[in-house]
Design a protein around this motif. Structure first.
Motif, PDB file in Angstrom:
ATOM      1  N   ASP A  99      20.434 -14.995  -6.907  1.00 44.20           N
ATOM      2  CA  ASP A  99      21.336 -15.678  -7.689  1.00 44.20           C
ATOM      3  C   ASP A  99      21.556 -17.257  -8.208  1.00 44.20           C
ATOM      4  O   ASP A  99      21.968 -16.935  -9.377  1.00 44.20           O
ATOM      5  CB  ASP A  99      22.134 -16.413  -6.193  1.00 44.20           C
ATOM      6  CG  ASP A  99      23.052 -14.902  -5.433  1.00 44.20           C
ATOM      7  OD1 ASP A  99      22.476 -13.635  -5.412  1.00 44.20           O
ATOM      8  OD2 ASP A  99      23.219 -15.483  -4.042  1.00 44.20           O
TER       9      ASP A  99
ATOM     10  N   THR B 276      18.106 -20.110   7.249  1.00 43.64           N
ATOM     11  CA  THR B 276      19.570 -19.721   6.075  1.00 43.64           C
ATOM     12  C   THR B 276      19.847 -20.171   4.981  1.00 43.64           C
ATOM     13  O   THR B 276      20.349 -20.150   3.975  1.00 43.64           O
ATOM     14  CB  THR B 276      20.905 -19.465   7.553  1.00 43.64           C
ATOM     15  OG1 THR B 276      20.831 -21.680   7.710  1.00 43.64           O
ATOM     16  CG2 THR B 276      20.582 -19.185   8.925  1.00 43.64           C
ATOM     17  N   GLY B 277      18.972 -21.237   4.226  1.00 41.54           N
ATOM     18  CA  GLY B 277      19.574 -21.882   3.270  1.00 41.54           C
ATOM     19  C   GLY B 277      19.712 -23.034   2.552  1.00 41.54           C
ATOM     20  O   GLY B 277      19.761 -23.068   2.016  1.00 41.54           O
ATOM     21  N   SER B 278      20.743 -23.280   4.132  1.00 42.53           N
ATOM     22  CA  SER B 278      21.338 -24.290   3.427  1.00 42.53           C
ATOM     23  C   SER B 278      21.133 -25.651   3.510  1.00 42.53           C
ATOM     24  O   SER B 278      21.144 -26.035   2.341  1.00 42.53           O
ATOM     25  CB  SER B 278      22.594 -24.274   4.858  1.00 42.53           C
ATOM     26  OG  SER B 278      21.258 -25.803   5.588  1.00 42.53           O
TER      27      SER B 278
ATOM     28  N   CYS C 190      15.139 -13.163   4.596  1.00 45.05           N
ATOM     29  CA  CYS C 190      16.221 -14.013   4.906  1.00 45.05           C
ATOM     30  C   CYS C 190      17.467 -14.453   3.776  1.00 45.05           C
ATOM     31  O   CYS C 190      16.877 -13.784   3.015  1.00 45.05           O
ATOM     32  CB  CYS C 190      14.934 -15.312   5.176  1.00 45.05           C
ATOM     33  SG  CYS C 190      14.343 -16.092   3.493  1.00 45.05           S
ATOM     34  N   ARG C 191      18.123 -15.127   4.364  1.00 42.69           N
ATOM     35  CA  ARG C 191      19.304 -15.679   2.923  1.00 42.69           C
ATOM     36  C   ARG C 191      18.304 -16.543   2.281  1.00 42.69           C
ATOM     37  O   ARG C 191      19.746 -16.163   0.548  1.00 42.69           O
ATOM     38  CB  ARG C 191      20.486 -16.168   3.690  1.00 42.69           C
ATOM     39  CG  ARG C 191      21.626 -16.171   2.961  1.00 42.69           C
ATOM     40  CD  ARG C 191      22.582 -16.152   3.518  1.00 42.69           C
ATOM     41  NE  ARG C 191      23.568 -16.924   2.901  1.00 42.69           N
ATOM     42  CZ  ARG C 191      24.157 -18.765   2.497  1.00 42.69           C
ATOM     43  NH1 ARG C 191      23.059 -19.435   3.044  1.00 42.69           N
ATOM     44  NH2 ARG C 191      25.043 -19.008   1.562  1.00 42.69           N
TER      45      ARG C 191
ATOM     46  N   GLU D 161      18.118 -14.746  -1.478  1.00 43.96           N
ATOM     47  CA  GLU D 161      19.765 -13.928  -1.999  1.00 43.96           C
ATOM     48  C   GLU D 161      19.992 -15.292  -2.210  1.00 43.96           C
ATOM     49  O   GLU D 161      20.268 -15.321  -3.877  1.00 43.96           O
ATOM     50  CB  GLU D 161      20.697 -13.855  -1.190  1.00 43.96           C
ATOM     51  CG  GLU D 161      20.695 -12.368  -0.538  1.00 43.96           C
ATOM     52  CD  GLU D 161      21.422 -12.843   0.939  1.00 43.96           C
ATOM     53  OE1 GLU D 161      21.422 -12.185   2.624  1.00 43.96           O
ATOM     54  OE2 GLU D 161      22.616 -13.172   0.796  1.00 43.96           O
ATOM     55  N   ILE D 162      19.709 -16.620  -2.101  1.00 42.79           N
ATOM     56  CA  ILE D 162      19.879 -17.481  -2.691  1.00 42.79           C
ATOM     57  C   ILE D 162      19.017 -17.983  -4.254  1.00 42.79           C
ATOM     58  O   ILE D 162      19.481 -18.603  -5.494  1.00 42.79           O
ATOM     59  CB  ILE D 162      20.323 -19.278  -2.293  1.00 42.79           C
ATOM     60  CG1 ILE D 162      20.735 -18.683  -0.761  1.00 42.79           C
ATOM     61  CG2 ILE D 162      19.911 -20.445  -2.007  1.00 42.79           C
ATOM     62  CD1 ILE D 162      20.971 -19.842   0.220  1.00 42.79           C
TER      63      ILE D 162
ATOM     64  N   GLU E  14      19.782 -25.212  -0.636  1.00 39.97           N
ATOM     65  CA  GLU E  14      21.315 -24.971  -1.543  1.00 39.97           C
ATOM     66  C   GLU E  14      21.492 -26.973  -1.533  1.00 39.97           C
ATOM     67  O   GLU E  14      22.105 -27.042  -2.177  1.00 39.97           O
ATOM     68  CB  GLU E  14      22.305 -24.189  -0.188  1.00 39.97           C
ATOM     69  CG  GLU E  14      22.332 -23.139  -1.263  1.00 39.97           C
ATOM     70  CD  GLU E  14      23.828 -22.370  -0.053  1.00 39.97           C
ATOM     71  OE1 GLU E  14      23.790 -22.850   1.166  1.00 39.97           O
ATOM     72  OE2 GLU E  14      24.322 -21.529  -0.364  1.00 39.97           O
TER      73      GLU E  14
END
Ligand code: GRF
Length: 192
Positions: A41, A5-7, A33-34, A37-38, A10
């Motif tokens: 972005d 989820t990329g936490s 996977c998310r 997107e990170i 981030e």
């Protein structure tokens, strides 16, 4: 390298911007996977880790190694990257790959560290940041932080609490590695 989820990704991006001790030069993700997107972005070059997985594993390993090497990373961080790195990758970046594992290694290695800790009934678990070697979650430990297990914990609630600790610990360790190099047990380790 992130495929969840990329936490954790981030938290590394945020720390890198705050004190600018390091810059994330590229992000290796599974496009589905998310974390992908990170990467988009944040306008950071993205390497699709499935780039060659329609071939055999050795081809995938060699292709991933070349793609990542093209960015010339000083350090590689696997932040929720759920694929086992191959021998080409380990020989190119060995000693400079940092992983975060959601358990207090050597307890509960592998892909289900949180579930295994819960199932075992431990009262304390935590997170481990370590250098990656050719084993699974077996490289030299750089830092750990304990996290209490609550009686009503589910895998999700416990994993989220562990991730809160991981987000800080991983960013702290990467900052220390970039600014001071590898220090294990108070001794500066020689990285090949
Ligand atoms: C983290 O708990 C990490 O230790 C494990 O996968 C999780 C990644 O979380 N390998 P996220 O995908 O960064 O949110």
């Amino acid at each position: 390298m992130a495929s969840g989820t990329g936490s954790l990704l981030e938290s590394l991006l945020e720390r890198g911007r705050q004190d600018a001790p390091f810059e994330v030069t590229a992000i290796v993700v599974d496009r589905a996977c998310r974390a992908a997107e990170i990467a988009r972005d944040n306008e950071i070059p993205l390497v699709d880790c499935r780039l060659a997985d329609h071939h055999d594993r050795a081809t995938w390993d060699a292709a991933l190694t070349e793609q990542v090497d093209a960015f010339g990373p000083a350090w590689v961080v696997t932040a929720g990257f759920m694929k086992i790195l191959g021998p080409s990758f380990l020989s190119r970046f060995g000693g400079r790959i940092v992983n975060s594992h959601p358990a207090l290694l050597p307890a509960f290695p592998g892909a289900h560290g949180v579930t295994d800790a819960l199932a075992h009934g431990v009262k304390i678990t935590g997170t481990t940041v370590h250098l990656v070697d050719d084993g699974v979650d077996t490289g030299p430990i750089l830092a750990q932080q304990a996290v209490a297990v609550h009686p009503d914990d589910t895998e999700d609630s416990l994993h989220e609490r562990i991730k809160s600790a991981e987000r800080v610990l991983l960013a702290d360790v990467v900052t220390a590695l970039v600014t001071r190099g590898v220090v294990i047990d108070g001794r500066k380790a020689d990285i090949p």
